[in-house]
Design an enzyme around this catalytic site. Sequence first.
Site, mmCIF file in Angstrom:
data_model
loop_
_atom_site.group_PDB
_atom_site.id
_atom_site.type_symbol
_atom_site.label_atom_id
_atom_site.label_comp_id
_atom_site.label_asym_id
_atom_site.label_seq_id
_atom_site.Cartn_x
_atom_site.Cartn_y
_atom_site.Cartn_z
ATOM 1 N N ARG A 58 99.139 105.325 8.908
ATOM 2 C CA ARG A 58 98.322 105.409 7.694
ATOM 3 C C ARG A 58 97.122 106.336 7.918
ATOM 4 O O ARG A 58 96.791 107.166 7.060
ATOM 5 C CB ARG A 58 97.849 104.004 7.294
ATOM 6 C CG ARG A 58 97.067 103.952 5.985
ATOM 7 C CD ARG A 58 96.758 102.506 5.616
ATOM 8 N NE ARG A 58 96.008 102.391 4.374
ATOM 9 C CZ ARG A 58 96.546 102.423 3.159
ATOM 10 N NH1 ARG A 58 97.856 102.559 3.037
ATOM 11 N NH2 ARG A 58 95.797 102.316 2.083
ATOM 12 N N HIS A 62 96.367 109.708 5.779
ATOM 13 C CA HIS A 62 95.143 109.783 4.986
ATOM 14 C C HIS A 62 94.238 110.925 5.452
ATOM 15 O O HIS A 62 93.484 111.478 4.650
ATOM 16 C CB HIS A 62 94.386 108.455 5.048
ATOM 17 C CG HIS A 62 94.934 107.412 4.133
ATOM 18 N ND1 HIS A 62 94.157 106.666 3.278
ATOM 19 C CD2 HIS A 62 96.211 106.989 3.926
ATOM 20 C CE1 HIS A 62 94.918 105.837 2.586
ATOM 21 N NE2 HIS A 62 96.169 106.007 2.971
ATOM 22 N N ASP A 63 94.318 111.275 6.726
ATOM 23 C CA ASP A 63 93.544 112.420 7.209
ATOM 24 C C ASP A 63 94.208 113.737 6.810
ATOM 25 O O ASP A 63 93.571 114.622 6.242
ATOM 26 C CB ASP A 63 93.399 112.347 8.730
ATOM 27 C CG ASP A 63 92.529 113.471 9.275
ATOM 28 O OD1 ASP A 63 91.462 113.737 8.686
ATOM 29 O OD2 ASP A 63 92.909 114.102 10.273
ATOM 30 N N VAL A 66 94.364 115.167 3.026
ATOM 31 C CA VAL A 66 93.106 115.665 2.458
ATOM 32 C C VAL A 66 92.619 116.855 3.280
ATOM 33 O O VAL A 66 92.099 116.696 4.373
ATOM 34 C CB VAL A 66 92.037 114.555 2.448
ATOM 35 C CG1 VAL A 66 90.714 115.077 1.899
ATOM 36 C CG2 VAL A 66 92.527 113.363 1.633
ATOM 37 N N ASN A 90 90.632 104.773 1.269
ATOM 38 C CA ASN A 90 90.479 104.710 2.720
ATOM 39 C C ASN A 90 89.880 103.403 3.220
ATOM 40 O O ASN A 90 89.727 103.198 4.423
ATOM 41 C CB ASN A 90 89.612 105.880 3.206
ATOM 42 C CG ASN A 90 90.325 107.211 3.086
ATOM 43 O OD1 ASN A 90 91.542 107.273 3.175
ATOM 44 N ND2 ASN A 90 89.569 108.273 2.877
ATOM 45 N N PRO A 156 97.650 109.916 -3.237
ATOM 46 C CA PRO A 156 98.489 109.271 -4.253
ATOM 47 C C PRO A 156 98.475 107.753 -4.079
ATOM 48 O O PRO A 156 98.506 107.248 -2.962
ATOM 49 C CB PRO A 156 99.880 109.852 -3.980
ATOM 50 C CG PRO A 156 99.847 110.286 -2.543
ATOM 51 C CD PRO A 156 98.441 110.719 -2.279
ATOM 52 N N HIS A 187 105.891 103.490 4.746
ATOM 53 C CA HIS A 187 105.887 102.116 4.248
ATOM 54 C C HIS A 187 106.908 101.216 4.937
ATOM 55 O O HIS A 187 107.031 100.055 4.568
ATOM 56 C CB HIS A 187 106.154 102.110 2.736
ATOM 57 C CG HIS A 187 105.065 102.755 1.946
ATOM 58 N ND1 HIS A 187 105.226 103.175 0.641
ATOM 59 C CD2 HIS A 187 103.770 103.057 2.285
ATOM 60 C CE1 HIS A 187 104.096 103.709 0.212
ATOM 61 N NE2 HIS A 187 103.206 103.652 1.182
ATOM 62 N N ASP A 229 107.919 96.212 4.059
ATOM 63 C CA ASP A 229 109.354 96.152 4.354
ATOM 64 C C ASP A 229 109.666 94.732 4.795
ATOM 65 O O ASP A 229 109.318 94.319 5.894
ATOM 66 C CB ASP A 229 109.706 97.157 5.453
ATOM 67 C CG ASP A 229 111.182 97.122 5.849
ATOM 68 O OD1 ASP A 229 111.944 96.314 5.270
ATOM 69 O OD2 ASP A 229 111.576 97.898 6.739
ATOM 70 N N ASP A 237 112.319 102.162 10.902
ATOM 71 C CA ASP A 237 113.761 102.345 10.731
ATOM 72 C C ASP A 237 114.058 102.512 9.243
ATOM 73 O O ASP A 237 113.152 102.646 8.423
ATOM 74 C CB ASP A 237 114.546 101.170 11.333
ATOM 75 C CG ASP A 237 114.264 99.840 10.643
ATOM 76 O OD1 ASP A 237 113.526 99.817 9.623
ATOM 77 O OD2 ASP A 237 114.789 98.806 11.094
#
Length: 312
Positions: A58, A62-63, A66, A90, A156, A187, A229, A237
């Site tokens: 994540r 996120h880095d 942007v 964030n 997003p 995810h 998940d 996976d």
Amino acid sequence: MRAIAVTFFLFCFVFPAALAQLKYGFYSRSCPHAESIVTNVVAKHFRRDRSIAADLVRMHFHDCFVKGCDASLLIDPKPGRPSEKNAGPNASVDGYEIIDEAKKQLEAHCPHTVSCADVVTLATRDAVTLAGGLRYAVPTGRRDSLRSNPADVNLPGPTIPVTDAIQAFGAVGLNLFDMVTLVIGGHTIGVIHCSLIQDRIADPAMERTLNAKLRNQCRAPNDPTVFLDQRTSFKVDNGLCLEVLRQRGVLRIDQSLGLDGRTRGIIMSYAKDNALFNRKFAQALVKMGTRRFLSGRAGEIRKNCRVFNNGH
């Protein structure tokens, strides 16, 4: 928790334009043990808590999403000077202490040499590997940003429509296949707060057993979290691909990717072939990390990943 056994498989992906100023083994002379230092720190934390893999994936996304992979996300805000950490999306990013520890060790071995941006990229690779993904080669040579502004954050959200997601990823140089792979791959591990999935819980199309389970879990106080998940919650996976094909996607965007005619075929191909999914996820991570970056004399090499070298 015990570490997951992993078969280490090294491979390289070449994107000629993107890698013009990055290099595999960039620190081989200036800091020969750089990658192993990061690997050992990540492995130590992973043995204690497997959830750090989701934290690092994540953080990397996120880095990089942007203005590119430049460690701008790592800067701490100060009074009168907010940073990307102040941006709403964030608030849930975690794992900074792992980067701090790796950077401290790197500074002790080879001061002012390894960028925070490269530490994040390498740590993410190691976390993905430990969580069951492939071990892939990471080109390095990035430098750290001199800017961190919450106004730059354009990530997003979990309910974004597929069309908007395609446009958002396209704006940063990532195509339809990259978007599907990075969203689903990102995810396949991690959790989400119940307040962000109320639209899915209210969706009558969601598979009945999962819907009942989520409704029960989300009744708890203080906005609890649930696994993204439900099938293989701590493993990188194709489990989430299988889930969304059964209407068991927890996030709206994940389920939408399994239903939309433009993306369903990609999900189905991954659901049938876990090796393909892992290979494409690694490729997408490398591509995202090499689309935009600082190099050469741009930016700086921070001594402390949370603070610009000038202290401001």
